[in-house]
Design a protein around this motif. Structure first.
Motif, PDB file in Angstrom:
ATOM      1  N   TYR A   1       0.882  -1.171   0.000  1.00  0.00           N
ATOM      2  CA  TYR A   1       0.000   0.000   0.000  1.00  0.00           C
ATOM      3  C   TYR A   1       0.920   1.222   0.000  1.00  0.00           C
ATOM      4  O   TYR A   1       1.600   1.495   0.994  1.00  0.00           O
ATOM      5  CB  TYR A   1      -0.899   0.027   1.235  1.00  0.00           C
ATOM      6  CG  TYR A   1      -2.016  -0.985   1.218  1.00  0.00           C
ATOM      7  CD1 TYR A   1      -3.291  -0.627   0.788  1.00  0.00           C
ATOM      8  CD2 TYR A   1      -1.798  -2.292   1.632  1.00  0.00           C
ATOM      9  CE1 TYR A   1      -4.324  -1.556   0.773  1.00  0.00           C
ATOM     10  CE2 TYR A   1      -2.822  -3.223   1.623  1.00  0.00           C
ATOM     11  CZ  TYR A   1      -4.084  -2.848   1.201  1.00  0.00           C
ATOM     12  OH  TYR A   1      -5.098  -3.770   1.196  1.00  0.00           O
TER      13      TYR A   1
ATOM     14  N   LEU B   1      -1.211  -1.150  -4.292  1.00  0.00           N
ATOM     15  CA  LEU B   1      -2.227  -0.100  -4.387  1.00  0.00           C
ATOM     16  C   LEU B   1      -1.551   1.244  -4.167  1.00  0.00           C
ATOM     17  O   LEU B   1      -0.937   1.483  -3.126  1.00  0.00           O
ATOM     18  CB  LEU B   1      -3.337  -0.296  -3.356  1.00  0.00           C
ATOM     19  CG  LEU B   1      -4.531   0.651  -3.567  1.00  0.00           C
ATOM     20  CD1 LEU B   1      -5.407   0.141  -4.712  1.00  0.00           C
ATOM     21  CD2 LEU B   1      -5.360   0.793  -2.297  1.00  0.00           C
TER      22      LEU B   1
ATOM     23  N   SER C   1      -9.751   1.430   0.350  1.00  0.00           N
ATOM     24  CA  SER C   1      -8.465   1.008  -0.207  1.00  0.00           C
ATOM     25  C   SER C   1      -8.282  -0.501  -0.081  1.00  0.00           C
ATOM     26  O   SER C   1      -7.888  -1.182  -1.042  1.00  0.00           O
ATOM     27  CB  SER C   1      -7.321   1.745   0.497  1.00  0.00           C
ATOM     28  OG  SER C   1      -7.390   3.136   0.270  1.00  0.00           O
TER      29      SER C   1
ATOM     30  N   MET D   1      -8.143  -3.160  -3.179  1.00  0.00           N
ATOM     31  CA  MET D   1      -6.987  -4.038  -3.301  1.00  0.00           C
ATOM     32  C   MET D   1      -7.407  -5.504  -3.393  1.00  0.00           C
ATOM     33  O   MET D   1      -6.821  -6.290  -4.150  1.00  0.00           O
ATOM     34  CB  MET D   1      -6.055  -3.848  -2.108  1.00  0.00           C
ATOM     35  CG  MET D   1      -4.902  -4.831  -2.040  1.00  0.00           C
ATOM     36  SD  MET D   1      -3.588  -4.468  -3.195  1.00  0.00           S
ATOM     37  CE  MET D   1      -2.378  -3.746  -2.066  1.00  0.00           C
TER      38      MET D   1
END
Length: 331
Positions: free
Chosen positions: A60, A103, A221, A225
């Motif tokens: 991330y 991501l 998020s 993902m």
């Protein structure tokens, strides 16, 4: 099966820390972090050494140099350079060391200043950017392009989310370089404490802005993902790697200021200084693709601001008279 190792770049920042909280609550794998002192993400050799030493399955990328209008206008060279280096180093190293999923956290400022509202993902590069944060936006666009290029050339499934204006837990309250919500919270709080009769807000108060609590962004998020590639590409489109994340509603800055004044308990006069910049007239994201994927936000703006102000007060109580989170810099 081996527990996946998830690297959250920028875990001490507002977005990164929210993602860590979300992953921890869901029990998702082993979270790997490094502070800025431990790993300088603008240093290519250091980043590659980190990926060579660690077995990372997911990334991330929430690390970034961030700030409000004043910070972007004052330090454009720092904003474009630092963000370009962070993105290039981390995304390329993730590819070179065979990280399966990544991501990238972008920003809604990538879209043109006068984009049709609400702003769809296809609006990217269709017009000039808002000058006050163009350097930051260009860096974020480059990050998207790198993810897209790695998919085109190597088949990588690297994705990105474009969040709207954020606020909430872990935000910075710097008197000059903060974003609008924490900046107004601090100003109204200090005005109330001093007994001021008036608070002057930058600009005309007419521009409309969309706001999303950072915990909602973190939830979105992780959701994005974890969507299967076929599902993501079916909804978002096989020509895009990014999707908008927002609340779906916006509010004039004047109304936002009045809401924050009410939450804080400031009962004086709220005025506006039209000699100061307004920025983009309106910036509302089209979040229909994210909704079709199956995710919608849960934290209302009034609820989120009350929660954020309570956290600000709690931090003030711990730190004394000094306001918390004054330092700016990378997230």
């Amino acid at each position: 099966m081996r527990t996946p190792r998830i690297y959250v770049a920028g875990h001490t920042g507002m977005v990164g820390s929210a993602i860590v909280r979300r992953l921890t609550a869901l029990g998702r794998g082993t979270i790997v972090t490094r502070t800025r002192d431990e790993l300088d993400l603008t240093d290519q050799a250091a980043v590659r050494a980190f990926f060579a030493a660690e077995v990372i399955d997911e990334v991330y990328l929430a690390a970034a140099r961030v700030g409000g209008i004043h910070a972007n206008a004052t330090f454009p060279a720092d904003f474009v350079y630092d963000n370009l280096m962070i993105e290039a180093n981390v995304i390329r190293a993730a590819h070179d060391f065979d990280v399966e999923r990544l991501l990238f956290l972008g920003s809604s400022c990538i879209y043109p200043k006068f984009a049709a509202q609400p702003i769809t993902e296809e609006t990217l590069l269709s017009g000039p950017l808002e000058p006050s944060n163009a350097a930051y936006a260009i860096a974020k666009i480059a990050g998207i392009s790198l993810c897209e290029s790695l998919r085109t050339q190597f088949g990588r499934d690297y994705r990105a989310v474009m969040p709207t204006n954020l606020y909430g837990t872990g935000d910075r309250y710097h008197p000059m370089y903060s974003h609008v919500v924490p900046g107004l919270i601090r100003r109204f709080h200090e005005a109330r404490e001093r007994g001021d009769l008036e608070v002057v807000v930058w600009g005309t108060g007419a521009p409309r802005r969309e706001f999303l609590h950072v915990d909602d962004l973190a939830a979105a998020s992780v959701f994005v993902m974890e969507r299967p590639r076929a599902e993501f590409e079916e909804v978002v489109g096989d020509h895009l790697v990014y999707v908008n994340v927002g609340s779906g509603t916006d509010i004039p800055i004047r109304e936002l200021a009045e809401l924050i004044a009410k939450v804080v308990g400031f009962h004086g006069f709220v005025s506006f200084d039209p000699s100061m910049p307004d920025g983009t007239p309106r910036k509302l994201l089209d979040i229909s693709r994210l909704a079709r994927l199956g995710w919608t936000p849960t934290i209302r703006l009034d609820e989120g601001i009350r929660r954020t102000y309570a956290e600000y007060q709690a931090e003030l109580a711990l730190t004394g008279a000094a306001a918390p989170s004054l330092t700016g810099g990378a997230a």
